[in-house]
Design a protein around this motif. Structure first.
Motif, PDB file in Angstrom:
ATOM      1  N   ASP A 101      -0.733   7.696   6.510  1.00 34.90           N
ATOM      2  CA  ASP A 101      -2.157   7.636   6.181  1.00 34.90           C
ATOM      3  C   ASP A 101      -2.942   6.945   7.280  1.00 34.90           C
ATOM      4  O   ASP A 101      -2.469   6.853   8.415  1.00 34.90           O
ATOM      5  CB  ASP A 101      -2.351   6.957   4.811  1.00 34.90           C
ATOM      6  CG  ASP A 101      -1.930   5.498   4.796  1.00 34.90           C
ATOM      7  OD1 ASP A 101      -1.420   5.006   5.825  1.00 34.90           O
ATOM      8  OD2 ASP A 101      -2.112   4.851   3.755  1.00 34.90           O
ATOM      9  N   HIS A 133       1.622   4.317  -2.699  1.00 33.08           N
ATOM     10  CA  HIS A 133       1.470   5.764  -2.450  1.00 33.08           C
ATOM     11  C   HIS A 133       2.714   6.516  -2.938  1.00 33.08           C
ATOM     12  O   HIS A 133       2.618   7.512  -3.649  1.00 33.08           O
ATOM     13  CB  HIS A 133       1.298   6.030  -0.953  1.00 33.08           C
ATOM     14  CG  HIS A 133      -0.138   5.974  -0.478  1.00 33.08           C
ATOM     15  ND1 HIS A 133      -1.144   6.670  -1.081  1.00 33.08           N
ATOM     16  CD2 HIS A 133      -0.707   5.337   0.576  1.00 33.08           C
ATOM     17  CE1 HIS A 133      -2.297   6.448  -0.427  1.00 33.08           C
ATOM     18  NE2 HIS A 133      -2.048   5.633   0.579  1.00 33.08           N
ATOM     19  N   HIS A 142       0.802  -1.230   0.000  1.00 31.21           N
ATOM     20  CA  HIS A 142       0.000   0.000   0.000  1.00 31.21           C
ATOM     21  C   HIS A 142       0.839   1.286   0.000  1.00 31.21           C
ATOM     22  O   HIS A 142       0.633   2.173  -0.814  1.00 31.21           O
ATOM     23  CB  HIS A 142      -0.880  -0.060   1.261  1.00 31.21           C
ATOM     24  CG  HIS A 142      -1.917   0.995   1.346  1.00 31.21           C
ATOM     25  ND1 HIS A 142      -3.212   0.794   0.935  1.00 31.21           N
ATOM     26  CD2 HIS A 142      -1.870   2.268   1.806  1.00 31.21           C
ATOM     27  CE1 HIS A 142      -3.915   1.889   1.130  1.00 31.21           C
ATOM     28  NE2 HIS A 142      -3.127   2.806   1.674  1.00 31.21           N
ATOM     29  N   ASP A 144      -6.003   7.473  -0.874  1.00 28.87           N
ATOM     30  CA  ASP A 144      -6.097   6.199  -1.579  1.00 28.87           C
ATOM     31  C   ASP A 144      -6.662   6.340  -2.996  1.00 28.87           C
ATOM     32  O   ASP A 144      -6.560   5.404  -3.794  1.00 28.87           O
ATOM     33  CB  ASP A 144      -6.912   5.189  -0.765  1.00 28.87           C
ATOM     34  CG  ASP A 144      -6.108   4.657   0.417  1.00 28.87           C
ATOM     35  OD1 ASP A 144      -4.985   5.160   0.636  1.00 28.87           O
ATOM     36  OD2 ASP A 144      -6.593   3.743   1.109  1.00 28.87           O
TER      37      ASP A 144
HETATM   38 FE    FE Z   1      -3.521   4.883   2.140  1.00 31.23          FE
END
Ligand code: FE
Ligand code: ZN
Ligand code: ZN
Length: 814
Positions: free
Chosen positions: A555, A534, A530, A795
């Motif tokens: 995040d 990003h 993830h 996201d």
């Molecule tokens: Fe995220």
């Protein structure tokens, strides 16, 4: 968004700039200028060229522009749209053809962009006139899909001019403005390929369409009251209450009376209500099941925006741009008479935008006051697109429906932009910005890669034969109907851009709906961590994928490679390689992700982690402050100490929640990041003080070659914050100190990691205070800092990073 030194060349942009100019006409050694093919020995022999132009050249008035230019040089030939872009053939005296080629691209229509021009000499056959030909429909789709564009000045003037034939016509458009992506069924962008194809132009409109001197020359959406879409006002049962001008005035009357109106906008339905009517706004919140998430406000004009908020020059420009996003701006005090406090509870910001279409402009002109204009959906459901869907989804919310007969092909929510460190940053990529071409990604030989995005703020990205694009915001993939729209969006994108899925790329988290969907497809799949995605999204946006970088990816949460929930990561990223060099000390989440809705539970968990007597059951002081009853607190304490149903996360977002719960009396949040927004709004401006958050070297399961993992121990900071609260210090100062603490952490990591390039990504960088301070602090260390501009930091931008990962890995493999 922010750059270390704005004067420095920007790698991504530089590449773009080179690509975007027309190739120079080659020098000629002979006596005639310019171009070897013009060199026939005779100074002005007749020559001809075929030009292929790629870029944002359809739906932007490009063909009329070429027509006028060619005609001004008295050239023969034609221009037409092709699936690859625009094709031009010009023929005439060599000097005139050369002058035409040099002028091309110099004064483009406002929304046009040329990515590349290919030129080939052809035989001159004596053509004297220049024509606009019908489009050719063969070949794979290369051209950029045109974006929906807000009402332009010219059209705005016409609809307000009583002597104009389009006076008060709500579907007025021209070559520079109007619906595009939202109404195009297939490329190339021609009237027949849009939902305007069903309306045939009246003689007056047809005359404009064919008149090179008219500003509607070849305007594909051209229409007027006599031939174009019509307005109607419906009740909740779909019965027609009024049509045309009467529908408009009846809608205005309803809004004046505080009723909730559903309006069919550019990319779907919106819900409108007076912004100054406390009762009406509260009723909208109740019916929409949206207790506290801020609502966007549409203002009649810029003067109103200035009246409600402090606008920087950049915010003003963004507000008035053709993309027409909702811009998050600083609210002025004392504006409750126009925008009641329930519009954006507890926040010092407002999301403002200007009228998107003539319909909005006419409504707001009559009302002469700001209105709430929010997405036409119920809580987590998708945006309603057509009338039937609107009656079903919004029947319990709206009192009436203002509809029209121009169908919407794809759902596009309103985009959201926040200006940070002097740059507009897209937080929600939708109408006006989508589909976003990812210029820096080299796509040759990678057709059909589909990046599936995350689970919240889902969006997908894909490669076609010649381009990579990030598609529009879909929403959170919890609701079955949103999942339906997710699949619909993928189908639609493949049909529009051409191709089939050869490979999917998805998040590491097995429970994301997007991951499950990716793995169900009968093609190979790659997973990307993830936070790596990003970081790559930000690097890809700036054309810096090849460079090693230090990435601060902060995040909510994302699954880490060690199986834990990450969210406060400092990564060293280079292409497809990623190394975690620092993170927060893990914070317990009793009850797992469910704790996210209740920040006091997270705060309590943080207090338990201090290991002092603070969290003992009989110590009620902090329980009271957090609004927890002793039994609940005791249960939580036991869960954490025994490790029952407790997950651990290194998330900065959750640390924000914990601190917010202590400083602001927040009991429950109804949307992601709500507590953090409150904390940002609360923070005082005038302090550089911070708390201590020492770095502790942690062993990574014996993997010594990677060096230690630096964990930031937030416990001393939390203890100091509690002591400040005990002393009765101003919570605004404490909120500011907390922000500064994170900034100092970023600085200390950057000092230990001598990588020149730093990227900032993740949902926490929607926080303006945090972003601007981190950028400034790293800049002071002489680091080059990249942060998001068009690709969202949250996201919603993940798919762009996943796609970048796949392209890098694909290139290495071949
Ligand atoms: Fe995220
Ligand atoms: Zn216009
Ligand atoms: Zn007409």
């Amino acid at each position: 968004m922010a750059r270390a030194e704005s004067g420095k060349p920007r790698p991504g942009r530089r590449a773009d700039a080179m690509k975007e100019q027309s190739p120079p006409v080659p020098d000629c050694a002979g006596p005639c200028q310019p171009g070897p093919s013009a060199c026939t020995g005779m100074p002005d022999a007749r020559i001809a060229y075929r030009l292929h132009i790629r870029g944002q050249v359809q739906g932007v008035g490009f063909r009329p522009y070429v027509y006028r230019l060619a005609s001004s040089y008295r050239l023969g030939g034609y221009v037409c749209n092709t699936p690859q872009g625009v094709q031009i053939e010009v023929e005439g005296p060599a000097s005139a053809v050369a002058a035409f080629r040099q002028a091309l691209g110099r004064e483009l229509p406002p929304a046009a962009r040329i990515a590349a021009i290919e030129a080939e000499p052809i035989a001159a056959v004596g053509r004297q006139t220049f024509l606009i030909h019908p489009s050719t429909g063969v070949g794979s789709l290369v051209t950029r899909v045109p974006h929906d564009t807000a009402l332009c000045q010219g059209c705005r003037q016409e609809i307000t001019d009583p002597s104009d034939r389009r006076h008060r016509y709500p579907f007025t458009t021209c070559t520079h403005c109007g619906p595009r992506y939202s109404i195009v069924e297939q490329m190339p962008y021609d009237r027949g390929n849009t939902t305007m194809g069903r309306f045939s132009m009246c003689p007056a409109c047809a005359r404009e369409f064919h008149d090179p001197a008219d500003r509607r020359f070849h305007a594909q959406t051209n229409a007027c009251d006599a031939c174009g879409p019509r307005l109607a006002l419906w009740d909740k049962n779909g019965r027609i209450l009024a049509s045309g001008e009467e529908a408009l005035s009846a809608a205005v009357t309803l809004l004046r009376r505080g009723r909730i109106l559903a309006v069919k906008g550019l990319g779907g339905f919106q819900l409108l209500v007076r912004a100054d009517d406390f009762g009406a706004v509260s009723e909208l919140r109740r019916r929409k099941k949206r207790p506290s998430k801020p609502l966007a406000v549409m203002v009649p004009d810029r003067t109103w925006a200035e009246h409600l908020a402090y606008l920087s020059a950049c915010e003003r420009r963004t507000l008035e741009s053709p993309e027409n996003p909702i811009v998050l701006v600083q609210r002025r005090p004392g504006v409750e008479a126009y925008v009641c406090n329930t519009v954006a509870p507890r926040l010092d910001t407002l999301g403002l935008f200007l009228p998107t279409t003539p319909l909005h402009a006419l409504l707001l002109h009559s009302l002469a006051c700001p209105i709430v204009a929010t997405s036409g959906n119920r809580s987590e459901e998708p945006l309603a697109r057509d009338e039937n869907e609107a009656l079903i989804r919004l029947g319990q919310i709206a009192d009436a429906f203002l509809v029209h007969d121009r169908p919407i092909v794809r759902r596009l929510d309103d985009s959201i932009v926040r200006v940070m460190a002097g740059q507009p940053v897209v937080l929600r990529l939708a109408r006006g910005y989508a589909p976003l071409p990812l210029y820096s990604l080299e796509v040759e030989g990678t057709e059909g890669i589909l990046a599936c995005g995350g689970h919240q703020k889902a969006a997908v990205a894909l490669t076609s034969a010649s381009q990579a694009v990030l598609l529009q915001h879909i929403g959170d993939l919890d609701h079955p109907d949103t999942r339906l729209v997710y699949r619909e969006t993928i189908r639609d994108a493949l049909a529009l851009f051409g191709g089939t899925v050869q490979r999917t790329v998805c998040d590491l988290h097995p429970d994301y709906y997007s991951t499950r969907w990716a793995k169900e497809q009968s093609c190979p799949v790659w997973t990307v961590q993830h936070h790596q995605a990003h970081a790559l999204a930000c690097l890809a946006e700036h054309g810096a994928l090849e460079r090693p970088a230090l990435a601060f990816t902060w995040d909510g949460t994302g699954l880490g490679t060690d199986g834990h929930l990450w969210g406060g990561e400092c990564l060293r990223v280079h292409g497809r390689h990623m190394q975690r060099i620092a993170s927060l000390r893990p914070l317990p989440l009793p009850g797992g992700e469910a704790a996210i809705r209740r920040p006091p539970r997270i705060a309590w968990a943080a207090l338990v982690s201090l290991g002092d007597h603070i969290a003992d059951a009989d110590n009620v002081r902090w329980q009271r402050r957090l609004g927890l009853d002793p039994s609940e607190a005791a249960v939580l304490t036991n869960m954490i100490r025994a490790g029952l149903q407790t997950v651990w996360t290194t998330s900065v977002g959750r640390l924000f929640d914990a601190v917010a719960a202590l400083l602001v009396p927040v009991r429950e949040v109804s949307y992601e990041g709500e507590a953090a927004l409150w904390l940002e709004a609360l923070a005082a401006d005038d302090t550089d003080e911070r708390y201590e958050m020492p770095l502790v070297a942690v062993d990574r399961d014996g993997q010594v070659e990677d060096g230690p993992l630096w964990q930031a121990d937030w416990r001393p900071a939390l203890r100091a914050l509690l002591a400040d609260l005990d002393r009765g210090e101003d919570v605004a100062r404490l909120a500011a100190r907390f922000h500064n603490t994170l900034v100092a952490w970023a600085v200390s990591i950057a000092q230990r990691c001598p990588v020149g390039l730093v990227v900032l990504s993740g949902g926490c960088f929607q926080n303006r205070r945090l972003t601007e301070k981190v950028v400034a602090a790293l800049r002071a260390l002489d680091r080059e800092v990249l942060s998001h501009e068009r690709v969202p930091p949250n996201d919603g931008g993940l798919a762009a990073g996943q796609l970048a990962y796949a392209l890098v890995r694909h290139r290495k493999a071949t």
